[in-house]
Design a protein around this motif. Structure first.
Motif, PDB file in Angstrom:
ATOM      1  N   CYS A   1      -9.933  -0.828  10.836  1.00 13.62           N
ATOM      2  CA  CYS A   1      -8.929  -1.459  11.067  1.00 13.62           C
ATOM      3  C   CYS A   1      -9.431  -3.115  12.305  1.00 13.62           C
TER       4      CYS A   1
ATOM      5  N   THR B   1       1.012  -1.370  -0.072  1.00 10.95           N
ATOM      6  CA  THR B   1      -0.237  -0.544   0.045  1.00 10.95           C
ATOM      7  C   THR B   1       0.919   1.184  -0.155  1.00 10.95           C
TER       8      THR B   1
ATOM      9  N   ASN C   1     -11.908   3.169   5.944  1.00 17.52           N
ATOM     10  CA  ASN C   1     -10.335   3.008   6.448  1.00 17.52           C
ATOM     11  C   ASN C   1     -10.628   2.832   7.729  1.00 17.52           C
TER      12      ASN C   1
ATOM     13  N   VAL D   1      -7.029   5.524  12.162  1.00 18.60           N
ATOM     14  CA  VAL D   1      -8.441   4.817  11.115  1.00 18.60           C
ATOM     15  C   VAL D   1      -9.688   5.770  11.954  1.00 18.60           C
TER      16      VAL D   1
ATOM     17  N   ILE E   1      -5.935  -4.108   8.347  1.00 21.37           N
ATOM     18  CA  ILE E   1      -6.114  -2.235   7.950  1.00 21.37           C
ATOM     19  C   ILE E   1      -6.980  -2.452   7.057  1.00 21.37           C
ATOM     20  N   THR E   2      -8.305  -2.253   6.120  1.00 23.63           N
ATOM     21  CA  THR E   2      -8.931  -1.624   4.717  1.00 23.63           C
ATOM     22  C   THR E   2      -9.258  -0.595   4.434  1.00 23.63           C
ATOM     23  N   LYS E   3      -9.035   0.071   3.122  1.00 24.48           N
ATOM     24  CA  LYS E   3      -9.397   0.708   2.761  1.00 24.48           C
ATOM     25  C   LYS E   3     -10.372   0.361   1.002  1.00 24.48           C
ATOM     26  N   ASP E   4     -10.856   1.607   0.693  1.00 25.24           N
ATOM     27  CA  ASP E   4     -11.643   1.329  -0.599  1.00 25.24           C
ATOM     28  C   ASP E   4     -11.453   0.598  -1.023  1.00 25.24           C
TER      29      ASP E   4
ATOM     30  N   ASN F   1      -1.241   2.628   8.878  1.00 27.93           N
ATOM     31  CA  ASN F   1      -1.849   2.959   8.367  1.00 27.93           C
ATOM     32  C   ASN F   1      -1.181   4.885   7.154  1.00 27.93           C
TER      33      ASN F   1
END
Length: 510
Positions: A167, A92, A165, A274, A180-183, A269
């Motif tokens: 966690c 990332t 975003n 987050v 962690i997630t995002k988009d 991140n």
């Protein structure tokens, strides 16, 4: 995690298998497994690329830049001396720079230089091999393999939430795994070596009990229905202690664990907090943990929550007296991964070499090429041999012409580095070509083309410049070679001027 004794672990797996077969009255042949988050290795890496002239940045340029950074991460983790193989399970970007200034998105901008800093996460091949060997020794076949943080994520955080975003922290006994997630994608993994055992040890030392008793005390004190906890210490004396006192004793360890977790989340991140955190696993059930974590992340307390019963509502347990708990989130996630078949290993063929890749739902040709260690310079157009020479004491460089970029085909169709790939895809990469070598004559040097003007008997005489190469006078058609020392003079001697004018200077008194 990393299995140290494959056959002892295999024997234990066999015992569990036999117990389950006895309960179910059926043979078990397949098993779903997961690699622990603590075995993942995270590497920070950077890369920059300088264009020869100002260029508008495309998505392909960004992919190439990220590829350079991931390649640097591969080199870091292998350190040049180890033959250990790693699967890159995610990367990332943390930040981009355009001409040395931070920027959110490079695409579409004009740039002379672009830069990326990213986090790449790797899974050691030996860990995967050990897991497979242990279950096969127990007479089982691996039906699916995922990562523990992903298994937890698939249960605790529904897919529609992953655009945010968010966690997930899986607090176990020895480690706290972070995801962690995002988009819509999982963008980072991490781990800290602090978890429930830290709290248990604190309780054991304070109340003079063994580790197992301390574990029982911790679980009892975590239950909001228990006001008092009764136990025997190592002296055999019965103790009755308020749950609030036990929680206060454990609070220092909990605070330290939460602070270390928050710091790691912020690091993974990209230096910022987050939007929300979900906590699973037994180690995070002490009441003050989520409060400390929210404070250290500077987010509202209600945005840090333990996920347990509420995320298991769609799962039926046909076992009498079974209570749903956050402890079961990860095992259930490992099981359901088999049915979704997301985040698994797949096989593809690259230049007639069969390779295994960790499928994070966004695999591209770029990932496959990187996994086989394909040289980065053979992907992009390579310039021909350059010429370096000296002009009046200063270094000059003439670049060779660029060649053609690598030709990539996917299942015999034209493809690019960012083309998505699937199981059993066949990729072929024809390496980039080297362009023509640099060439230049004296006459092509800008300074050589300028003239010198003299006034002779009232008339302007325009004369070409003289050029010397390695001390010898050369014509404008001379091909400059690497290492030549060129001198272009700003003057004529009187003799040279007379020669140019075709005059016999011997008749004059000079």
């Amino acid at each position: 995690g990393q299995i140290h004794d494959i056959y002892k672990v295999g024997d234990t797996i066999r015992q569990v298998k036999l117990s389950l077969e006895s309960q179910l009255d059926m043979d078990l042949k397949d098993v779903c497994i997961a690699a622990a988050g603590r075995v993942l290795r995270t590497v920070n890496s950077t890369a920059e690329y300088e264009f020869e002239e100002e260029t508008r940045v495309t998505q392909e340029d960004i992919y190439s830049l990220n590829l350079l950074a991931v390649e640097h991460a591969h080199n870091k983790i292998n350190d040049g001396s180890s033959k250990e193989k790693f699967y890159c399970v995610g990367n990332t970007p943390i930040r981009y720079q355009l001409n040395d200034y931070d920027i959110g998105n490079l695409e579409g901008h004009k740039a002379r230089k672009i830069y990326v800093e990213l986090i790449a996460t790797f899974l050691p091949e030996e860990v995967v091999d050990g897991l497979y060997e242990a279950v096969e020794y127990a007479g089982l076949n691996v039906a699916s393999l995922t990562l523990e943080p992903i298994a937890s994520m698939n249960i605790a955080i529904p897919e529609q939430y992953r655009l945010l975003n968010i966690c997930l922290v899986d607090v176990g006994a020895g480690t706290s795994d972070i995801c962690i997630t995002k988009d819509g994608s999982i963008v980072a993994y991490g781990m800290i070596p602090l978890a429930g055992d830290e709290i248990t040890e604190k309780i054991a030392k304070n109340y003079l009990v063994d580790f197992n008793t301390a574990e029982t005390i911790k679980i009892a004190a975590s239950n909001p229905e228990n006001d008092m906890v009764t136990f025997n210490d190592i002296m055999g004396l019965e103790q009755k202690v308020p749950s609030s006192e036990i929680q206060a004793i454990a609070d220092e360890s909990i605070a330290n664990m939460a602070k270390a977790t928050a710091d790691r989340i912020i690091e993974l991140n990209g230096g910022k907090s987050v939007n929300a955190v979900f906590v699973v696993g037994g180690g995070g059930k002490m009441p003050s943990y989520v409060g400390h974590l929210a404070k250290d992340l500077s987010i509202a307390p209600e945005r840090v929550a333990i996920r347990g019963k509420e995320v298991l509502t769609t799962v039926d347990f046909n076992i009498e007296g079974f209570e749903k708990d956050s402890l079961y989130v990860t095992p259930i996630g490992i099981c359901t991964n088999y049915y979704t078949q997301k985040n698994k290993f797949i096989f593809v063929n690259v230049n007639n070499e069969r390779i295994k890749l960790y499928d994070n739902n966004k695999l591209t040709v770029f990932d496959a090429i990187m996994q086989i260690g394909y040289p980065n310079e053979k992907l992009f157009p390579r310039r021909g041999k350059e010429i370096e020479y000296m002009l009046n004491g200063k270094t000059r460089l003439v670049r060779g012409l660029p060649g053609e970029g690598a030709v990539i085909t996917l299942n015999k169709e034209q493809a690019s580095l960012n083309t998505p790939i699937e199981q059993n895809d066949v990729i072929y990469v024809e390496e980039s070509t080297i362009g023509e070598a640099a060439s230049m004559t004296l006459g092509q040097i800008e300074e050589f083309g300028s003239d010198i003007t003299f006034d002779v008997n009232g008339k302007n005489i325009v004369c070409p410049r003289f050029a010397y190469v390695n001390g010898e006078l050369k014509s404008e058609f001379y091909d400059i070679r690497n290492g030549d020392a060129v001198r272009i003079e700003n003057f004529y001697t009187v003799g040279q001027l007379f020669t140019f004018l075709d005059l016999d200077y011997s008749k004059y008194d000079i």
